[in-house]
Design a protein around this motif. Structure first.
Motif, short mmCIF file in Angstrom:
data_model
loop_
_atom_site.label_atom_id
_atom_site.label_comp_id
_atom_site.label_asym_id
_atom_site.label_seq_id
_atom_site.Cartn_x
_atom_site.Cartn_y
_atom_site.Cartn_z
N LEU A 41 0.72 -1.12 0.02
CA LEU A 41 -0.03 0.06 -0.02
C LEU A 41 0.92 1.43 0.05
O LEU A 41 0.68 2.24 -0.63
N GLU A 42 1.75 1.19 0.78
CA GLU A 42 3.07 2.40 0.83
C GLU A 42 3.73 2.73 -0.62
O GLU A 42 3.63 3.81 -1.02
N ALA A 43 3.88 1.48 -1.17
CA ALA A 43 4.59 1.49 -2.68
C ALA A 43 3.58 2.11 -3.74
O ALA A 43 3.94 2.84 -4.50
N GLN A 47 3.75 5.51 -5.61
CA GLN A 47 3.74 4.77 -7.08
C GLN A 47 5.44 4.32 -7.24
O GLN A 47 6.21 4.64 -8.06
N ASP A 48 6.05 3.75 -6.29
CA ASP A 48 7.28 2.92 -6.26
C ASP A 48 7.20 1.68 -6.94
O ASP A 48 7.15 0.72 -6.57
N LEU A 49 7.49 1.97 -8.31
CA LEU A 49 7.27 0.46 -9.14
C LEU A 49 8.49 -0.50 -8.75
O LEU A 49 8.23 -1.79 -8.83
N ASP A 50 9.60 0.20 -8.63
CA ASP A 50 10.71 -0.96 -8.19
C ASP A 50 10.46 -1.80 -6.97
O ASP A 50 10.54 -2.93 -6.93
N SER A 341 10.72 11.21 -10.67
CA SER A 341 10.77 12.53 -10.73
C SER A 341 9.68 13.13 -10.16
O SER A 341 9.46 14.18 -9.30
N ARG A 342 8.55 12.34 -10.20
CA ARG A 342 7.16 12.95 -9.80
C ARG A 342 7.11 12.86 -8.38
O ARG A 342 6.66 13.66 -7.51
#
Length: 437
Positions: A41-43, A47-50, A341-342
């Motif tokens: 949920l945190e990712a 939006q931490d795709l890695d 960057s976002r």
């Protein structure tokens, strides 16, 4: 009598201790699962795709279907998947075959499906596939694509949403199977032999001496095992891994599955009976009590040890430079850079970065469609000479440009057995349609 009472008391205490131990293990598993849900949920939030890809490649993947419905669209770069999409009306040449396959679908899962519900889902499934083909008319439908579409339809419960997502699955993951022939996929299957040679020489020698070709796993690779497994939760877990990995991961999964059964293969089968060995191998996904957790760990470890570039180099089999396998890194790099960057900029600029991402994905869709239009001889093989023989390589380098190698080199990387199989499949579609639906 006293001894019997003492023994009974000890037995009762032993049962209580066992129950308490089981409860402790259950509580521990529950705690670990909740922690993983929180990480997911945190990712998602940032939006931490890695991080999501890392979590998706672990056993139990994204844990629940509700989380999968949030994560899969991010990994496929379709955050607007549930918005109203444009409908396409120009018929595709393969729609008749789609109708035939859809009519045989949904016979294995979900369990307990009523005939009325089945007919409704089949109609929706036909819509999903047809819209993908009409939107990207250069795609060539293959029997088995409908199995992958079925999984997306069942998870997202939306024919429009599933169609949107499957469009990107087709372009970015399954593209090599949706060209004018299955030759690129058949060439990829020969790399299975390389993985066996690198990891298990005894098993490799046995299969070589037996003469069993790797085509027993064709349906595994092009359907992401959704045709051969009958347990939907297990299929969802595999899809978590595949969507979080390079498009070659189904081949690693195939190698891992065979190696998990190497003792049975070596001890119970004869080199003089290739048909029996082939039959056993082709049915491995249907083994009872298949340990999916162990399987996922094995396939991920295998890919970490031998990335797609090294497997091609050590196998001396060059896949196309423009294959989904050899271009996947660029898509990951470009979109991940935008997401990072976002994260670093103020909320007021979020809309700007969202537009940048959408433009970037549109560009990749265009490039994927351009690959579909290339004649086979223009899809040049990867130059294996520039690949370093190092196990530390974990990413396809950004130097993939068309090599000066003449097109005929593409032919030389294929063995006689591969060419024969390609011709056979091209002229005998009943080989694939003979899969039991």
């Amino acid at each position: 009598m006293a001894r019997q009472r003492k023994k009974k008391k000890q037995t009762t205490r032993g049962k209580k201790d066992k129950i308490q131990q089981q409860q402790l293990e259950y509580d521990k598993d529950e705690l670990q699962e909740q922690r993983k849900k929180d990480e997911i949920l945190e990712a998602i939030q940032i939006q931490d795709l890695d991080k999501l890809r890392l979590l998706g490649r672990q056993p139990n993947g994204f844990v629940s279907n509700s989380l999968r419905r949030k994560v899969w669209p991010l990994l496929l770069h379709c955050p607007q998947w549930n918005k109203q999409n444009k409908k396409y009306y120009m018929p595709h040449k393969d729609e008749q075959q789609v109708l035939l396959d859809v009519a045989r679908s949904l016979g294995t899962y979900p369990k307990g499906l009523s005939e009325k519900k089945k007919k409704k889902l089949q109609k929706e499934l036909n819509h999903v596939i047809v819209q993908v083909l009409r939107k990207y008319p250069k795609l060539h439908y293959y029997q088995g694509f409908h199995d992958v579409c079925t999984v997306f339809l069942l998870l997202f419960e939306s024919q429009e949403g599933a169609s949107q997502l499957m469009g990107h699955v087709a372009l970015f993951y399954l593209r090599d199977a949706m060209l004018e022939s299955l030759e690129p996929i058949l060439r990829e299957l020969t790399l299975l032999d390389t993985l066996f040679r690198l990891e298990d020489e005894e098993l490799h020698q046995f299969l070589q001496m037996t003469g069993v070709l790797p085509y027993y796993c064709l349906s595994w690779v092009i359907t992401w095992f959704s045709h051969d497994l009958d347990d939907l939760p297990s299929i969802y877990q595999l899809f978590d891994v595949f969507l979080s990995s390079n498009p070659m991961m189904p081949l690693y999964a195939s190698a891992a599955l065979v190696m998990m059964h190497r003792d049975t293969i070596l001890n119970h089968f004869s080199m003089d009976d290739p048909s029996t060995v082939h039959s056993y191998l082709s049915k491995l996904p249907q083994q009872r009590h298949l340990d999916v957790t162990r399987w996922i760990k094995w396939m991920v470890d295998l890919e970490n040890k031998w990335n797609p570039l090294l497997v091609q180099k050590y196998g001396n089999v060059a896949l196309d430079q423009v294959s989904s396998i050899n271009t996947h890194h660029s898509l990951l790099f470009s979109t991940t850079s935008i997401y990072l960057s976002r994260q670093r900029h103020h909320h007021q600029q979020q809309q700007q970065y969202q537009q940048l991402l959408e433009n970037n994905v549109e560009e990749w869709v265009t490039q994927a469609c351009d690959v579909l239009t290339l004649p086979p001889l223009d899809r040049l093989p990867l130059n294996l000479d520039v690949i370093k023989s190092s196990k530390s390589i974990n990413m396809i380098p950004p130097f993939l440009t068309y090599s000066s190698s003449p097109p005929w080199k593409m032919i030389l990387v294929s063995a006689v057995g591969l060419g024969t199989a390609a011709i056979l499949v091209a002229h005998r579609p009943d080989i694939i349609s003979s899969w039991s639906y």
